[in-house]
Every structure is written in C-alpha cells, then in structure tokens.
Design an enzyme around this catalytic site. Structure first.
Site, PDB file in Angstrom:
ATOM      1  N   THR A 160       1.055  -1.292  -0.552  1.00  0.00           N
ATOM      2  CA  THR A 160       0.052   0.117   0.024  1.00  0.00           C
ATOM      3  C   THR A 160       1.277   1.464   0.532  1.00  0.00           C
ATOM      4  O   THR A 160       2.258   0.895   0.399  1.00  0.00           O
ATOM      5  CB  THR A 160      -0.738   0.100   1.508  1.00  0.00           C
ATOM      6  OG1 THR A 160      -0.291   0.018   2.630  1.00  0.00           O
ATOM      7  CG2 THR A 160      -1.885  -1.251   1.144  1.00  0.00           C
ATOM      8  N   HIS A 161       0.290   2.194  -0.949  1.00  0.00           N
ATOM      9  CA  HIS A 161       1.573   3.561  -0.829  1.00  0.00           C
ATOM     10  C   HIS A 161       3.082   3.408  -1.583  1.00  0.00           C
ATOM     11  O   HIS A 161       3.430   3.592  -1.166  1.00  0.00           O
ATOM     12  CB  HIS A 161       1.163   4.718   0.519  1.00  0.00           C
ATOM     13  CG  HIS A 161       0.409   4.039   1.035  1.00  0.00           C
ATOM     14  ND1 HIS A 161      -0.032   5.939   0.977  1.00  0.00           N
ATOM     15  CD2 HIS A 161      -0.678   3.637   2.627  1.00  0.00           C
ATOM     16  CE1 HIS A 161      -1.693   5.304   1.800  1.00  0.00           C
ATOM     17  NE2 HIS A 161      -1.554   4.658   2.102  1.00  0.00           N
ATOM     18  N   SER A 282      19.034   0.256 -26.299  1.00  0.00           N
ATOM     19  CA  SER A 282      19.365   1.711 -26.112  1.00  0.00           C
ATOM     20  C   SER A 282      20.134   1.651 -27.115  1.00  0.00           C
ATOM     21  O   SER A 282      21.183   0.709 -27.450  1.00  0.00           O
ATOM     22  CB  SER A 282      20.080   2.033 -25.360  1.00  0.00           C
ATOM     23  OG  SER A 282      20.713   3.263 -25.562  1.00  0.00           O
ATOM     24  N   ASN A 290      15.408  -2.025 -22.090  1.00  0.00           N
ATOM     25  CA  ASN A 290      14.356  -1.804 -22.051  1.00  0.00           C
ATOM     26  C   ASN A 290      12.495  -2.316 -21.527  1.00  0.00           C
ATOM     27  O   ASN A 290      12.288  -3.351 -23.014  1.00  0.00           O
ATOM     28  CB  ASN A 290      13.684  -0.133 -22.060  1.00  0.00           C
ATOM     29  CG  ASN A 290      15.514   0.478 -22.424  1.00  0.00           C
ATOM     30  OD1 ASN A 290      15.604   0.463 -21.165  1.00  0.00           O
ATOM     31  ND2 ASN A 290      15.859   0.684 -23.029  1.00  0.00           N
ATOM     32  N   LYS A 330     -16.192   8.072 -36.383  1.00  0.00           N
ATOM     33  CA  LYS A 330     -14.983   6.636 -36.564  1.00  0.00           C
ATOM     34  C   LYS A 330     -14.107   6.409 -36.229  1.00  0.00           C
ATOM     35  O   LYS A 330     -13.462   5.003 -36.589  1.00  0.00           O
ATOM     36  CB  LYS A 330     -15.680   6.293 -38.304  1.00  0.00           C
ATOM     37  CG  LYS A 330     -17.077   6.026 -38.879  1.00  0.00           C
ATOM     38  CD  LYS A 330     -17.807   6.376 -40.079  1.00  0.00           C
ATOM     39  CE  LYS A 330     -18.762   6.309 -40.178  1.00  0.00           C
ATOM     40  NZ  LYS A 330     -19.558   7.806 -39.773  1.00  0.00           N
TER      41      LYS A 330
END
Ligand code: ARG
Length: 466
Positions: A160-161, A282, A290, A330
């Site tokens: 949490t957090h 990279s 990545n 559309k």
C-alpha cells in the site's frame, strides 16, 4: 463536370460542383471503407426484405446479390477502387453496384437513407469488434490463471502506498488482475446488448412510407430487436460511447498492470524478467533492456481516454436527428478497436513469458516487517485490545529496525518485553508462510484460497464459452 457519371448522387439539387477542398473535407471514404463488409451485409438484408414485401422483383434481388458478391470479392482481393468523388463507403458501393447491374442497383436504396444505413453498419461492425475483443480478453484471462496457478504459493510483498505492507502470493496478485479483466468482459457483454439493435427502417429520420418489415431485417442480421424510435435510431451513438468507456477501462487496467511490470523489472525490484522479444535496447547504452511494451501500453491509454472524450463531446451539442457531426465517430472508434485488439493480444502473449524471481520477491517480503499485522492480530487473539496491540508491535518494529533485523529474528525474550502475552508459538505467526496461511477465507491470499479462486474463475470461463 467532365464526367457526369462522377457527379454526386445528390447533385441534381445543385447548380455548381462542390468545391474540391470541401469534397475532401466532407468525404469519409479515406476511413469508412472499413465498414464495407458490414455495409454489404446490411444492403443484402434490406434487399431481401424489399423483395419479401413485394417492393423489389426477384430478378432485381438476384442481380443485387450477384453484383454485391463481385464487389465483396474485389474488396477482399484489393482490386476494388475507392473513389473520393463518391464521398463515403455507402455511395462507393452503391455506385459500383449500379455500374455492374444497372437499374436494380438504383432500386436498392428504396425505403432507406444513408442515415439508418450508416448507423446499421456501425452497429454491425461494433458487434463484431466486441466479439473479437471478448475472445482475446478470454485468452488474457486464461494466461493469468495459468501463471497464478504456478505461483499460488510464491511469496511477495503486497503494497500500500508502494510500501511493503503484508505478504501476499504472486498468484493472488495476478488473480487481482484477472478480476479486473473479468469485469471488463462483463461490461462489454452488457454494452453489446444495446449495440445489438437495428436502426434500418428509420430511413432519414421519420421512417418510410413503404410497407417494410423491420423484424425480418433484424432477424437476417442477427439483431436482438429493432430500435424503437426512428429519430433516436439515426442519431444515437451512445452505444459507441459505452464501448469507448469500457475500452478506456480496459486500457486503464492494462496500464496499471504495465506500470507494475515496469517497476518489477527494474533491478531495484528485480521481481521479474520479460523475454527479450517484448523488450528493446538503447541506441547509446549497451547494457539496457527496456520494457518498451508495457510502457507503450501505459502510454496508449492516453489515446483511448481521448477517444472517449472526443465522442462525448461530439454528441453533447447535437439536436435530433442525424447531423454530419456523427461522421466524426468513426476514426476514434476504429483506432480504439485497433488499440484494444493489439494491446490485449500482446498482453495475452506476454503474461506466459513473465519469469519470476521468487528469491527476490521473498527477500523483499521478509525485509519490510510485512508480518507486523500478524503479530498484532496474535496479541488481540490473546485478549489485548487492537489499539494496544498496534502500539506494542510498533515498538517491536522500531527495535528490529534499530538492530537491522526482521521481527522474526528478535529473540523471544526481547519480544516478550513488549507484551507478556507473547510465547514461543509467535514465530509461526511471524513467518511469511504463517502469515499467508492465516488469511484463509474467500478473497484472502492463503494459497489454498488462491487455488480455489483460480478453480472458480476457470469454471466461470468454461461456462461462459458454452
Ligand atoms: N458518411 C456519413 C456518416 O458517416 C454517412 C451518412 C451521411 N448522411 C447524410 N445525411 N449526409 O455519417
């Protein structure tokens, strides 16, 4: 105009040809050609109905069927030529038909308008799109269930957090993702019921003076019912907005999952690795791998939300009934469908490729005092009021922190200094496995409960298929 055959179908009313730039501005053929197979299906059902009701001869119907079959084949093999002068998919196909079969082609539009025609095409297209997305959502959920099964007992810190909070299993975490996708599937199924209504018969806006049979067309096209009100039938696009809202939630869910994948893949977490085929390198830093795929998935959520807002804004000022504004529905819809199909199918393939670093997960769970709540619960079960237990454990955590160890590493005597209710059996409670096993109720993270949740979800997926 040099070629009178190229004049717009409605040009009889006009004294000068339309401005070139206006023609480009108002044409939808550069994008609505995607509706072609649905436009043809709708036209064939309409023609069959006209014949059944004695409005179109058997010979004309035969010609229309033959001509449309040729057009469909040409579209499929790429030889059909889309013409900007013919404005949109409906005119392009009608004109090609008339070139092929003559007068019968000109009779097809009896009792119909492009307004109810385009609304019908769009609903047929969207129904088909929803069914495709549902099939991929199902694959994604099955992939999650398989991974969750493998990791039903793999410990990781729950957050949490974004701070380690309590131990959970990786399988439990994946099943949380699965629940999100399950609700997404429910939302799409619900949306489909409102998509699946037939606008044809509304004609331009008020209905038609021909004695048509709308129920027949609805049955031919697999619609559940006809749209009740002709004005609403040609102007309503809320079914499309609902789809975009459901789509925005799907992307929001994928985005949250992607965010976690990105975090877990950083060497700081090192909880997981993704196969090279889902990553890129990279151009300057040779060591980099990545997680571009989850990053892009997170990024594409922006355009989905944009499409939803675009359609809401498109509708908000429109008086009844049809307005050309609706032509703008559309591109957002098509792009939304492409984004959803691509994102979900890549996600479904990526999930089985997640490689779990169980040691890193366990280490992180053991480091964060994640079983502190278990110790508090232990004291409460021995009669201490919860608030006092909370306080005692907080002090124990501070001691462990000062010593640089976990709660489970503190000697019994030190723990007892915080409460004389603590006895030797406390270490079973302080272990990660003990903490997991204790949360043994439906929805809890105990491995037996995770396995039961997986079994229920499999069962449900099995039933929804039949
Ligand atoms: N291309 C148009 C659209 O997408 C078809 C309907 C046109 N109807 C009209 N009355 N101009 O909405």
């Amino acid at each position: 105009m040099a070629d009178p055959a190229a004049a717009p179908t409605w040009s009889g009313r006009f004294s000068e040809p339309v401005d070139e730039r206006v023609k480009r501005y108002t044409a939808s053929i550069p994008f609505d050609w995607r509706l072609a197979p649905f436009d043809i299906r709708g036209s064939l059902a309409h023609a069959a109905m006209l014949h059944k009701c004695g409005i179109l001869s058997a010979a004309d119907l035969g010609d229309i069927r033959r001509g449309m079959a040729e057009i469909l084949a040409e579209i499929d093999n790429g030889s059909f030529v889309w013409n900007l002068d013919d404005e949109d998919v409906h005119f392009n196909i009608e004109r090609a038909l008339t070139r092929k079969i003559g007068d019968a082609g000109k009779r097809l539009h009896t009792g119909r308008s492009r307004n109810d025609q385009v609304a019908t095409d769009l609903r047929l297209w969207l129904r088909d799109t929803i069914d495709r997305i549902q099939a991929i959502l199902r694959q994604a959920r099955l992939a999650l269930l398989d991974q969750a099964e493998v990791h039903a007992g793999t410990v990781m810190p729950g957050f949490t957090h974004l701070q380690a909070a309590q131990p959970v299993t990786f399988g439990h975490h994946l099943m949380a993702w699965q629940e999100m996708l399950k609700r997404d599937a429910e939302r799409l199924a619900d949306c489909r019921r409102r998509v699946n209504r037939l606008p044809l018969g509304a004609a331009a806006l008020a209905g038609t003076s021909f004695a048509i049979d709308r129920e027949f067309v609805a049955r031919e096209l697999g619609f559940e019912a006809v749209c009740e009100n002709s004005l609403d039938a040609v102007s309503d696009r809320d079914f499309a907005i609902e789809f975009l809202a459901a789509g925005a939630l799907i992307m929001t869910h994928l985005s949250r999952m992607s965010e976690e994948l990105v975090l877990w893949m950083t060497p700081r977490f090192a909880f997981i690795d993704l196969p090279d085929r889902f990553c890129t390198g990279s151009s300057i830093m040779p060591q980099k791998k990545n997680p571009d795929v989850p990053e892009l998935m997170r990024g594409k959520t922006g355009r989905m939300n944009g499409h939803l807002v675009a359609l809401l804004t498109l509708m908000k000022g429109q008086p009844l009934a049809y307005n050309k504004d609706n032509q703008e529905d559309k591109e957002p819809l098509f792009d939304a469908a492409d984004t959803l199909v691509d994102s979900l199918s890549i996600f479904a393939e990526l999930v089985p490729g997640i490689r779990v670093n169980a040691d890193a997960m366990r280490r992180a769970a053991a480091e964060g005092y994640a079983t502190a709540t278990d110790l508090a619960d232990y004291l409460v079960k021995r009669g201490l009021p919860f608030r006092e237990a909370h306080e005692a454990v907080a002090r124990a955590v501070r001691l462990a922190e000062a010593r640089g160890c976990d709660l489970a590493d503190l000697p019994l005597a030190d723990l007892q200094a915080f409460s004389n209710l603590i006895t030797e059996d406390v270490f079973g409670v302080l272990s990660l496995e003990g903490s997991l096993a204790a949360r043994d109720h439906p929805g809890g993270t105990a491995p037996v409960q995770v396995r039961a949740a997986i079994a229920r979800a499999r069962n449900e997926l099995q039933q929804s298929r039949s």
